[in-house]
Design a protein around this motif. Sequence first.
Motif, PDB file in Angstrom:
ATOM      1  N   GLU A 410       2.997  -1.299  -2.059  1.00 38.85           N
ATOM      2  CA  GLU A 410       2.053  -1.278  -0.952  1.00 38.85           C
ATOM      3  C   GLU A 410       0.754  -0.574  -1.331  1.00 38.85           C
ATOM      4  O   GLU A 410      -0.337  -0.973  -0.927  1.00 38.85           O
ATOM      5  N   THR A 411       0.873   0.505  -2.122  1.00 40.21           N
ATOM      6  CA  THR A 411      -0.330   1.197  -2.588  1.00 40.21           C
ATOM      7  C   THR A 411      -1.183   0.282  -3.450  1.00 40.21           C
ATOM      8  O   THR A 411      -2.415   0.258  -3.341  1.00 40.21           O
ATOM      9  N   ASP A 412      -0.520  -0.528  -4.295  1.00 37.15           N
ATOM     10  CA  ASP A 412      -1.237  -1.443  -5.171  1.00 37.15           C
ATOM     11  C   ASP A 412      -1.901  -2.566  -4.376  1.00 37.15           C
ATOM     12  O   ASP A 412      -3.057  -2.904  -4.608  1.00 37.15           O
ATOM     13  N   ASN A 413      -1.172  -3.115  -3.391  1.00 37.00           N
ATOM     14  CA  ASN A 413      -1.691  -4.248  -2.626  1.00 37.00           C
ATOM     15  C   ASN A 413      -2.795  -3.843  -1.649  1.00 37.00           C
ATOM     16  O   ASN A 413      -3.661  -4.660  -1.323  1.00 37.00           O
ATOM     17  N   ASN A 414      -2.758  -2.615  -1.175  1.00 37.76           N
ATOM     18  CA  ASN A 414      -3.732  -2.160  -0.177  1.00 37.76           C
ATOM     19  C   ASN A 414      -4.650  -1.065  -0.756  1.00 37.76           C
ATOM     20  O   ASN A 414      -5.006  -0.110  -0.062  1.00 37.76           O
ATOM     21  N   ALA A 415      -5.007  -1.226  -2.013  1.00 35.82           N
ATOM     22  CA  ALA A 415      -5.768  -0.197  -2.706  1.00 35.82           C
ATOM     23  C   ALA A 415      -7.102   0.106  -2.014  1.00 35.82           C
ATOM     24  O   ALA A 415      -7.463   1.270  -1.822  1.00 35.82           O
ATOM     25  N   GLU A 416      -7.866  -0.960  -1.616  1.00 33.59           N
ATOM     26  CA  GLU A 416      -9.182  -0.716  -1.009  1.00 33.59           C
ATOM     27  C   GLU A 416      -9.065   0.109   0.268  1.00 33.59           C
ATOM     28  O   GLU A 416      -9.831   1.051   0.496  1.00 33.59           O
ATOM     29  N   ILE A 417      -8.090  -0.229   1.111  1.00 35.29           N
ATOM     30  CA  ILE A 417      -7.942   0.459   2.396  1.00 35.29           C
ATOM     31  C   ILE A 417      -7.555   1.917   2.180  1.00 35.29           C
ATOM     32  O   ILE A 417      -8.112   2.831   2.791  1.00 35.29           O
ATOM     33  N   LEU A 418      -6.575   2.152   1.281  1.00 31.28           N
ATOM     34  CA  LEU A 418      -6.085   3.511   1.062  1.00 31.28           C
ATOM     35  C   LEU A 418      -7.193   4.404   0.475  1.00 31.28           C
ATOM     36  O   LEU A 418      -7.343   5.564   0.883  1.00 31.28           O
ATOM     37  N   ILE A 419      -7.953   3.870  -0.482  1.00 32.40           N
ATOM     38  CA  ILE A 419      -9.025   4.666  -1.086  1.00 32.40           C
ATOM     39  C   ILE A 419     -10.132   4.936  -0.073  1.00 32.40           C
ATOM     40  O   ILE A 419     -10.635   6.058   0.050  1.00 32.40           O
ATOM     41  N   ASP A 420     -10.503   3.899   0.688  1.00 32.87           N
ATOM     42  CA  ASP A 420     -11.597   4.045   1.643  1.00 32.87           C
ATOM     43  C   ASP A 420     -11.243   4.999   2.780  1.00 32.87           C
ATOM     44  O   ASP A 420     -12.127   5.687   3.320  1.00 32.87           O
ATOM     45  N   ASN A 421      -9.962   5.040   3.162  1.00 29.78           N
ATOM     46  CA  ASN A 421      -9.552   5.909   4.267  1.00 29.78           C
ATOM     47  C   ASN A 421      -9.300   7.356   3.852  1.00 29.78           C
ATOM     48  O   ASN A 421      -9.144   8.225   4.710  1.00 29.78           O
ATOM     49  N   ASN A 422      -9.251   7.612   2.543  1.00 32.85           N
ATOM     50  CA  ASN A 422      -8.952   8.965   2.058  1.00 32.85           C
ATOM     51  C   ASN A 422     -10.259   9.758   1.959  1.00 32.85           C
ATOM     52  O   ASN A 422     -10.822   9.950   0.887  1.00 32.85           O
TER      53      ASN A 422
END
Length: 437
Positions: A410-422
């Motif tokens: 999930e971290t790999d597939n949603n990389a943009e969202i996780l990075i942008d929200n951190n």
Amino acid sequence: MRTETRLEKYQEQLKNTPHPGRFNLYAFVFNSFYYLYAAMPGYFLLYFFGSLILMTASYAAVRSLWVIPLVMLGTRIVNAFSADRIRLRHIRRFIERNQDVNYSRPVIFYPVPVKRLLISSVVSGGLYQIYWMYKNWQAVRRDTRDNQISPVVRGWLLGIFYIYPLLQTVRLNLQRSKTEGRHFTQLAVAYTACLFIQTGLCAAFYYGSARLPYLYAVWFALTTVWLTGLYLLITLQKRINFHNRKKNTKLQLQNGWHWGEAAVIAIGFLLSFGSLFWHRPQQQNDEKLGLALASTYRMTEGYAGFCRKQGYEMTRFPKVYNEYFRPEIEIINRRLKPYNLTMEQAWEFFRIKLNTVMDESIMREFSALKPAVIEQIIRQYKKEQIDNFDEGVAREFLEKEITLPVICSETDNNAEILIDNNEAYKKFFRETVSQIR
């Protein structure tokens, strides 16, 4: 050429050619460089820059390139007719100023006890040795009445180039007083070589590679050469003191430091040992660079390596991270250039030293991501509008079934969202990188 030798040469030239010639062919051909050959640097500078200024002004007034060779030809012709008169006038003035120069007079060199020389050189970081050259050139100027000698230039400014001529003058006086001792020439050559090697090693230390093994090797070599040179200088000073006492039995060595010596020692101490504090901003900058490197390694190599151990090959997250923080990564790479390192080479430290510790840290971080991953899956289910979807049941199921490989996926597939929200990480990383520019 020593002033006494030049004086004899000028006297001979004046005797053979008491009247100036009408036209000097050498001055016509070589123009201002004729005066450099004739050991008249002041006239060389005057004619060289004067010619350039005249050519520039003429071109600015006429706006034609043809004026430049005409001006050059004119200055050469004028110089050819006036060079002999200028040179003879220079010779007469030189003889008048230096007719009392006599290197056969005994020189009383700088009388400094060897213990004080040793302590002063060590405490001042070597600056006292330059002061030693200055004081000895001062003694040579005083006792030989050679006003052509500038102790400031030959001691402070260009001491490394004038140390061997100084030691030759010392040797001449020691021979006359029969205090030269054995191997004086070898000691003088060795000490001169030490000074040149020190200069080269200092340049290598400050402008060479920043890798620690290189710096330690250069520092060790520099210290060894400096101590060797100091030992040679003390040996030479013992013979100088013996010569001084023999030529002047009433001469007393000073036990204390006068204000000039104290000032030199204080300045040398601040320049040498104070540099440890001046480098502190650079050390802080390197610490920030280390933090930035550790962070990039963690988010790319660290995440991918941890997930690989869990059975999942992470490929997307490192690419997205590098693209998202491209400006910051370019700054890090530019900062690494003086160290002759790439980012991948700099990561080697973390691969060796922090592998296990980083795995444990990433495991805790991924475990903390579990609620966020569950929320992401629940939102996806809601978008798909699955029939009879029960959010509570789904959450309970996901809470039990979500494992580390799934979190990696999930971290790999949603990389943009996780990075942008951190937001916390983005602020930390960008502030750290901004401090290493």
